[in-house]
Design an enzyme around this catalytic site. Structure first.
Site, short mmCIF file in Angstrom:
data_model
loop_
_atom_site.label_atom_id
_atom_site.label_comp_id
_atom_site.label_asym_id
_atom_site.label_seq_id
_atom_site.Cartn_x
_atom_site.Cartn_y
_atom_site.Cartn_z
N ASP A 317 0.85 -1.19 0.00
CA ASP A 317 0.00 0.00 0.00
C ASP A 317 0.89 1.25 0.00
O ASP A 317 1.43 1.60 1.05
CB ASP A 317 -0.97 0.00 1.19
CG ASP A 317 -0.32 -0.42 2.51
OD1 ASP A 317 0.71 -1.12 2.51
OD2 ASP A 317 -0.86 -0.05 3.55
N GLU A 497 12.80 1.30 6.89
CA GLU A 497 11.73 0.46 6.35
C GLU A 497 11.95 0.12 4.88
O GLU A 497 11.63 -0.97 4.42
CB GLU A 497 10.40 1.19 6.52
CG GLU A 497 9.20 0.43 6.02
CD GLU A 497 7.93 1.26 6.07
OE1 GLU A 497 6.84 0.66 6.04
OE2 GLU A 497 8.02 2.51 6.12
#
Length: 559
Positions: A317, A497
């Site tokens: 996403d 991340e």
């Protein structure tokens, strides 16, 4: 023509009176039973807090709305709503003051871990495991957190709860660090979620209960089984079967051309799976953003919300994989697509259940996997790309989007050697970059597109290529990724991340990032897969890790 049936809204499930419509009886581990005074309210805050939640979103009081979804009200939702409705009618009412008085906010814990002068990368990561470990959880009244009975590792940054597919890649590093007790605890936590809710939610928050994430539970069980023996597969067989039932619910009732929740039956009778969410409302954690996206789209808002939520279930996403025009989020159409990674994972789940059973039952599960794999090969391998691509079941064709999801069949050893040979050529020509491999070839500003590379994608590509004898290419990708991750750590003192892998230069902040929120630090799956690659290529990693660690001024990760 596309037909949808049985769109189950979790709001209806949680409030319906017939026993058959209620969710599973909440599972309360013995350690929690003494602490809980009442069953947890499983409604997401956007439903439990009704108009108040929407009012906070409309006021744009917080730059990251996840902090609102994670906040704990000081009383039961119904009582708080009565108070809000009474106070807002009075002159001088200020919503921000009301929120400050009646909610406890939980900012991300400072991920502080200072690097000593002689500390190695594995030492640093082992220290970070201690920083990122949580639980067992103590239930908190009115909290959106779904408590877990055993310790677990969170990703880091804004992600302060357990996440489903993240956890598998984190476990790889925990195993390499010798923390098999924590790996087992996390597998047991996942099993407890399946026992309680029938699936592993996206994350351990009530607002994630309406969806799952890529089904990696069987791979987690396999990872544990490599250390504890093959009986582990049988130990968790009931949960693997129950997760499979979640993904396949309603398949037997579908007529050709129909879809229900996660399953689609094509015109020729083929049954495959898609990502889905049982709600068609704005996501609690991205409430204002979703409303704005729907408003710009010119489409029915519920349709947009469902597709945004389904993409969130994918873990990607967001990405051009899900965008009808290839670049604009308002064209998202996730539920029209049968993703290659999801269907490969379900084939692997079918194979794993076959291994955990015997006789006719095992043969039946093997046949299911073979049927699915034949459909994947027939529908999703795109000869124009020399790769697998997602299949648009409403159009009867692949999307043509080249993404790193194409490595899932190699990673799970589901491809033929000929397919692996073709994919090798495609990777070298289109997905390879100076810092590893890109998520997709598209530049959209979404975080799961170029120029970003992600730890799980790098790991699956490397491991998949090794399975098919592509050792030189696997080694090249591993070296580039290790250089990118360790190089960033040396300049910033943190693991991130995601990373810009297209730029030839290392950025201390990882690159432009993209997406809905700033770059996050920690970071569970980066730490885990980096350790895995160091173990896989020790002679390659040693010279890359030989330089001294960051100095103390750069070693404290920042919020």
């Amino acid at each position: 023509m596309r037909r949808e049936t049985g769109a189950l809204l979790i709001a209806a499930v949680l409030t319906a009176s017939p026993a058959a419509a209620r969710p599973p009886v909440p599972f309360t581990p013995p350690a929690m039973a003494r602490q809980m005074v009442a069953p947890q309210d499983l409604r997401p805050p956007s439903i439990a807090l009704d108009g108040l939640f929407a009012a906070i979103g409309d006021a744009h009081l917080f730059p990251d709305f996840k902090s609102v979804a994670d906040a704990t009200p000081d009383r039961a939702p119904e009582a708080l709503l009565r108070l809000w409705r009474a106070e807002r009618a009075r002159p001088g009412f200020v919503l921000a003051d009301f929120v400050r008085r009646h909610f406890t906010f939980h900012p991300p814990a400072g991920v502080i871990y200072r690097v000593s002068r002689n500390e190695t990368v594995p030492d640093y990561i082992d220290g970070m495991w201690r920083v990122l470990t949580r639980g067992p959880d103590k239930p908190v009244p009115y909290s959106s957190l779904l408590p877990l009975p055993y310790p677990y590792v969170v990703p880091g940054g804004r992600f302060t709860e357990l996440y489903y597919w993240d956890s598998y890649f984190t476990m790889i590093g925990l195993a390499e660090s010798g923390h098999m007790d924590l790996v087992e605890d996390m597998v047991r936590d996942m099993a407890s979620l399946i026992d309680r809710y029938g699936h592993v939610p996206n994350g351990t928050r009530t607002y994630y209960l309406s969806r799952s994430q890529p089904p990696f539970f069987a791979l987690m069980v396999e990872l544990l089984a490599r250390h504890e023996g093959p009986q582990t597969l049988r130990r968790f067989l009931p949960e693997m079967k129950r997760e499979y039932a979640y993904w396949m619910e309603g398949a037997e009732r579908l007529a050709p051309g129909q879809a229900h929740r996660h399953v689609v039956r094509l015109a020729d009778g083929t049954v495959l799976n898609r990502y889905w969410d049982d709600l068609d409302t704005p996501r609690d954690e991205s409430y204002p953003e979703d409303i704005a996206t729907a408003a710009r789209s010119g489409r029915p808002p519920g349709e947009v919300y469902r597709d945004l939520r389904a993409a969130a279930e994918s873990g990607w996403d967001f990405s051009s994989r899900w965008l009808a025009d290839g670049h604009s989020l308002v064209t998202i159409h996730t539920t029209d697509l049968l993703p290659i990674d999801l269907n490969a994972l379900l084939a692997h789940l079918e194979q794993t259940i076959a291994r955990a059973t015997d006789g006719a039952e095992s043969a039946a599960w093997t046949a299911r996997a073979q049927t699915r794999l034949a459909a994947i090969d027939r529908l999703m391998f795109d000869p124009r790309l020399g790769a697998w691509s997602d299949y648009d079941w409403t159009k009867g064709a692949t999307t043509g989007v080249l993404s790193a999801a194409t490595f899932m069949p190699l990673f799970l050893h589901l491809a033929s050697q000929e397919q692996a040979d073709r994919l090798e050529r495609t990777l070298r020509a289109r997905l390879s970059a100076p810092g590893g491999i890109v998520a997709t070839t598209q530049h959209t500003g979404q975080q799961w597109d170029s120029p970003n590379g992600w730890a799980p994608l790098e790991w699956m590509a490397v491991r998949g290529l090794v399975r098919y004898g592509k050792d030189d290419l696997a080694r090249m990708i591993a070296e580039r990724w290790i250089r990118r991750v360790v190089g960033t750590w040396r300049t910033s003192g943190v693991f991130l991340e995601k990373y810009d892998v297209v730029s030839p230069d290392v950025s201390p902040v990882g690159g432009p990032g993209g997406g809905e929120y700033p770059m996050q630090i920690g970071f569970g799956w980066t730490n885990g897969t980096l350790l895995g690659l160091i173990k896989l290529y020790p002679t390659l990693a040693d010279p890359l890790l030989a330089d001294p660690p960051p100095n103390d001024k750069k070693s404290a990760p920042r919020k």
